[in-house]
Design an enzyme around this catalytic site. Structure first.
Site, PDB file in Angstrom:
ATOM      1  N   ASN A  65      21.629 -13.422  23.935  1.00  0.00           N
ATOM      2  CA  ASN A  65      21.132 -13.103  25.281  1.00  0.00           C
ATOM      3  C   ASN A  65      20.685 -14.331  26.071  1.00  0.00           C
ATOM      4  OD1 ASN A  65      18.840 -13.421  23.716  1.00  0.00           O
ATOM      5  ND2 ASN A  65      17.677 -11.834  24.755  1.00  0.00           N
ATOM      6  N   GLU A 112      11.259 -14.385  15.517  1.00  0.00           N
ATOM      7  CA  GLU A 112      11.005 -13.912  16.885  1.00  0.00           C
ATOM      8  C   GLU A 112      11.828 -12.641  17.051  1.00  0.00           C
ATOM      9  OE1 GLU A 112       8.890 -13.792  19.554  1.00  0.00           O
ATOM     10  OE2 GLU A 112       8.772 -15.845  18.809  1.00  0.00           O
ATOM     11  N   CYS A 150      14.205  -9.874  25.117  1.00  0.00           N
ATOM     12  CA  CYS A 150      13.141  -9.345  24.262  1.00  0.00           C
ATOM     13  C   CYS A 150      11.857  -9.170  25.069  1.00  0.00           C
ATOM     14  CB  CYS A 150      12.944 -10.183  23.013  1.00  0.00           C
ATOM     15  SG  CYS A 150      12.746 -11.889  23.355  1.00  0.00           S
ATOM     16  N   GLU A 156       7.000 -20.190  19.530  1.00  0.00           N
ATOM     17  CA  GLU A 156       8.005 -21.173  19.908  1.00  0.00           C
ATOM     18  C   GLU A 156       7.564 -21.834  21.207  1.00  0.00           C
ATOM     19  OE1 GLU A 156      11.765 -18.468  19.411  1.00  0.00           O
ATOM     20  OE2 GLU A 156      12.030 -20.472  18.575  1.00  0.00           O
TER      21      GLU A 156
HETATM   22  C1  UN1 Z   1      14.347 -13.611  25.036  1.00  0.00           C
HETATM   23  O1  UN1 Z   1      14.622 -12.584  25.640  1.00  0.00           O
HETATM   24  O2  UN1 Z   1      14.558 -13.695  23.820  1.00  0.00           O
HETATM   25  O3  UN1 Z   1      10.711 -14.968  29.534  1.00  0.00           O
HETATM   26  C2  UN1 Z   1      13.801 -14.823  25.692  1.00  0.00           C
HETATM   27  C3  UN1 Z   1      11.913 -14.732  29.591  1.00  0.00           C
HETATM   28  C4  UN1 Z   1      12.878 -15.841  29.241  1.00  0.00           C
HETATM   29  C5  UN1 Z   1      13.080 -15.949  27.777  1.00  0.00           C
HETATM   30  C6  UN1 Z   1      13.457 -14.649  27.119  1.00  0.00           C
HETATM   31  N1  UN1 Z   1      12.414 -17.096  29.778  1.00  0.00           N
HETATM   32  O4  UN1 Z   1      12.351 -13.637  29.877  1.00  0.00           O
END
Ligand code: UN1
Length: 497
Positions: A154, A252, A286, A466
Site C-alpha cells: 500500500n 506493524e 493501516c 517506526e
Molecule cells: C500505512 O498505511 O501502513 O499516515 C502507512 C499515513 C501514511 C502512512 C500510512 N503517512 O496514512
C-alpha cells in the site's frame, strides 16, 4: 501501453534471476489485462545467497563512519527527488492509487532519506556520572546486524524507506522482500540505492511469496532482525517464528481507526477529514478511518452530507488526473471487501451508499469497489471490529464524549485516532484517554509525518515505533560502556557505601 518491466533479484551488487528461473506477474489493478512487470519467484536458495552477501558486507559497512553512511542516504534522497514522477507513475499503474497520492508516497521516502541522513551526525547516546570516582559511563548505539525487511504494497516506496534508511544509517545491512503486488516499485527503489553507490551486499532484494521467501528469511539463523508491516494474521506468524529463532522483531499490523465528531465540531472540516481518512488510497491504509463515531445531535446532518459527498467521488485508474478513488490492489482484496459487506448485510446494517463491486463497462477489468457508508452499526459487530482494508466506513452513533472514547477504545487495535471538537478541554482529555499510538485533533486519522514515531498499541504492534528517532531503537542495540581510569578494582554498590 508500456512494455512490461523485467524485474530481477539484486544480490551482492548484481541483478540476477532466481534459482528456480520461474517468474510471477504484476498486473495493473485498474485493468488486469495490462502486465506491468514480471519478477522472479525465489526460494530458500536465493535467500541464502542474499543473506550470505549481507553478512559479508556487514563486516565492513558497520565500520564506515555514520556521517559517511549518511552521505549515501543524502544521494538516495536526491535521486528519489529526480525520479519522483517516474516512480509515482509506476506506482499508480502497479498498485492503483491516484497519482497525487503516489507522489505523496515517494515524497515520504524522500523526507525519510533526508531526515535519516541528518541522523548520521547525531545517533546520540548518553553520558552520565558513575557512582564511583575516576570512572566514566556512557552509552553508544551499535548496529543489530543483518535485517530482513518485509513490506506491504500500500506504500511501496514510503514503507521500505521507513525501514531501509534508518537501518542503513545505523550500520546494518539488508535483505528486502517486497510485497508480491508491487515488485516493480521495489525494483526501481533498489535501482536508486544502487545508483547512490552503496557497496555490494549492503542492500539485497529477493522477490517472491511470503511462504517461500518470507519464511526462509524468518528461519535463517544469520538474520538478526525482522521488520514487518502487514496483516495481523501474518504478523502473528512472523512474531512466533522470530520468538523461536531469537530474532529482534518489529511488527506493524492492523488498525480499526475511529474519527469522533462531537456536536461542537466544525462539521465541514470534519466531513472533509472523514472523506479523506476513509476513502484515501481506497481505504487501504493501516491508518484509514474505518469507524465514524458521530454525536447524535449532528449525526443526521453529517451523514447526509457524507453520503452526498461520497456520491461525487470519481472512480478510475490512478493515472487519470480526475480520479479520486483507484481500484483495490487485487482480486483477493476485492473479494474480502465484498465478503465483509455480505456479512454486514446479514447483521442488518443499512448500506447508505455503495456496497457493491463496480460493474461499469469501462472499469470492469479492474478491482473496483464502490465507496461505502454503513449506518446502524453497533460496536460489537464484526464489521465494526475487524480491519477491512477497503473503502468502507461504519457510522456509530454516540451520546456523549465519554461514550465516544469508550467505543473508540473498545477495539483489539490501537493505531490511529481522531477527534473533531472545538472544546479544548475535551481535546486534551482525548489525548490522555484514547488508547492509540497516534491521535489527531481536528485532523483525519491518516497523514503521519516521517520525523515522528509511527506505530500503535494493543494488537497493532509489539511495542516498537517506526520513523522518527524511535526507529533508531529498532535498528540499533544499546551498548553501555564503563571506563575505569582509577587504576584499581572499584566495586559498584560496595566500595562507595
Ligand atoms: C500505512 O498505511 O501502513 O499516515 C502507512 C499515513 C501514511 C502512512 C500510512 N503517512 O496514512
Amino acid at each position: 501501453m508500456t512494455d512490461p518491466l523485467k524485474c530481477l533479484n539484486y544480490i551482492d551488487g548484481k541483478w540476477v534471476s532466481s534459482q528456480l528461473r520461474d517468474t510471477l506477474e504484476s498486473r495493473n489493478p485498474a485493468d488486469s489485462r495490462e502486465l506491468v512487470a514480471t519478477f522472479p519467484r525465489s526460494n530458500t536458495r536465493d535467500v541464502n545467497a542474499a543473506v550470505e552477501a549481507a553478512r559479508r558486507a556487514y563486516r565492513s559497512w558497520r565500520l564506515v563512519p555514520a556521517p559517511v553512511r549518511a552521505e549515501y542516504l543524502q544521494r538516495i534522497g536526491e535521486l528519489l527527488l529526480e525520479r519522483k514522477e517516474e516512480l509515482a507513475y509506476l506506482m499508480s499503474r502497479e498498485m492503483g492509487k491516484p497519482l497525487t497520492e503516489s507522489r505523496g508516497d515517494v515524497q515520504e521516502g524522500i523526507d525519510c532519506a533526508f531526515y535519516y541522513a541528518g541522523e548520521g551526525r547525531r545517533l546520540f547516546g548518553q553520558t552520565t556520572p558513575s557512582e564511583l570516582e575516576n570512572k566514566f559511563a556512557m552509552t553508544v548505539r551499535i548496529p543489530v546486524g543483518v535485517c530482513a525487511l518485509i513490506t506491504p504494497w500500500n506504500f511501496p516506496i514510503a514503507i521500505p524507506c521507513w525501514k531501509a534508511l534508518p537501518a542503513l544509517v545505523c550500520g546494518n545491512t539488508i535483505v528486502f522482500k517486497p510485497a508480491k503486488d508491487t515488485p516493480a516499485c521495489a525494483t526501481m527503489l533498489i535501482e536508486v540505492f544502487e545508483d547512490a553507490g552503496l557497496p555490494a551486499g549492503v542492500v539485497n532484494l529477493v522477490h517472491g511469496s511470503g511462504r517461500e521467501v518470507g519464511r526462509a528469511l524468518l528461519e535463517h539463523p544469520e538474520i538478526d532482525l525482522v521488520s514487518f508491516t502487514g496483516s495481523s494474521e501474518t504478523g502473528e506468524e512472523v512474531g512466533e517464528i522470530c520468538g523461536r529463532t531469537h530474532k529482534k522483531v518489529c511488527l506493524e499490523m492492523g488498525g480499526k481507526n475511529a474519527q469522533i465528531v462531537m456536536e461542537d465540531a466544525d462539521l465541514d472540516l470534519a466531513l472533509e477529514g472523514a472523506l479523506w481518512g476513509a476513502f484515501g488510497t481506497s481505504g487501504q491504509r493501516c491508518t484509514a478511518t474505518s469507524r465514524l463515531l458521530l454525536h447524535r445531535d449532528i449525526k443526521a446532518e453529517f451523514t447526509n452530507k457524507l453520503v452526498e459527498q461520497t456520491r461525487k467521488l470519481r472512480l478510475g485508474s490512478g493515472i487519470d488526473a480526475d480520479t479520486d478513488l483507484g481500484p483495490l490492489v487485487n482480486s483477493a482484496q476485492l473479494k474480502r471487501v465484498g465478503d465483509y459487506l455480505q456479512m454486514a448485510r446479514s447483521e442488518r446494517i443499512k448500506v447508505l451508499i455503495g456496497g457493491e463491486v463496480v460493474r461499469e463497462e469501462k472499469l470492469k477489468n479492474g478491482y473496483f469497489f464502490e465507496p461505502t457508508v454503513l449506518d446502524g452499526v453497533t460496536p460489537n459487530m464484526r464489521i465494526a471490529r475487524e480491519e477491512i482494508f477497503g473503502p468502507v466506513v461504519c457510522i456509530i452513533e454516540i451520546d456523549s464524549f465519554e461514550e465516544a472514547i469508550a467505543i473508540l477504545n473498545d477495539s483489539p487495535y490501537g493505531l490511529s485516532s481522531s477527534i473533531y471538537t472545538r472544546d479544548i478541554n475535551r481535546a486534551f482529555q482525548a489525548i490522555r484517554d484514547i488508547e492509540a499510538g497516534i491521535t489527531y485533533i481536528n485532523g483525519p486519522t491518516i497523514g503521519a509525518e516521517v520525523h515522528l514515531p509511527f506505530g500503535g498499541v494493543k494488537q497493532t504492534g509489539n511495542g516498537h515505533r517506526e520513523a522518527g528517532s524511535t526507529a533508531l531503537d529498532v535498528f540499533t542495540e544499546w551498548k553501555t560502556v564503563y571506563v575505569d581510569f582509577s587504576g584499581r578494582l572499584q566495586r559498584a554498590q560496595i566500595d562507595n557505601r
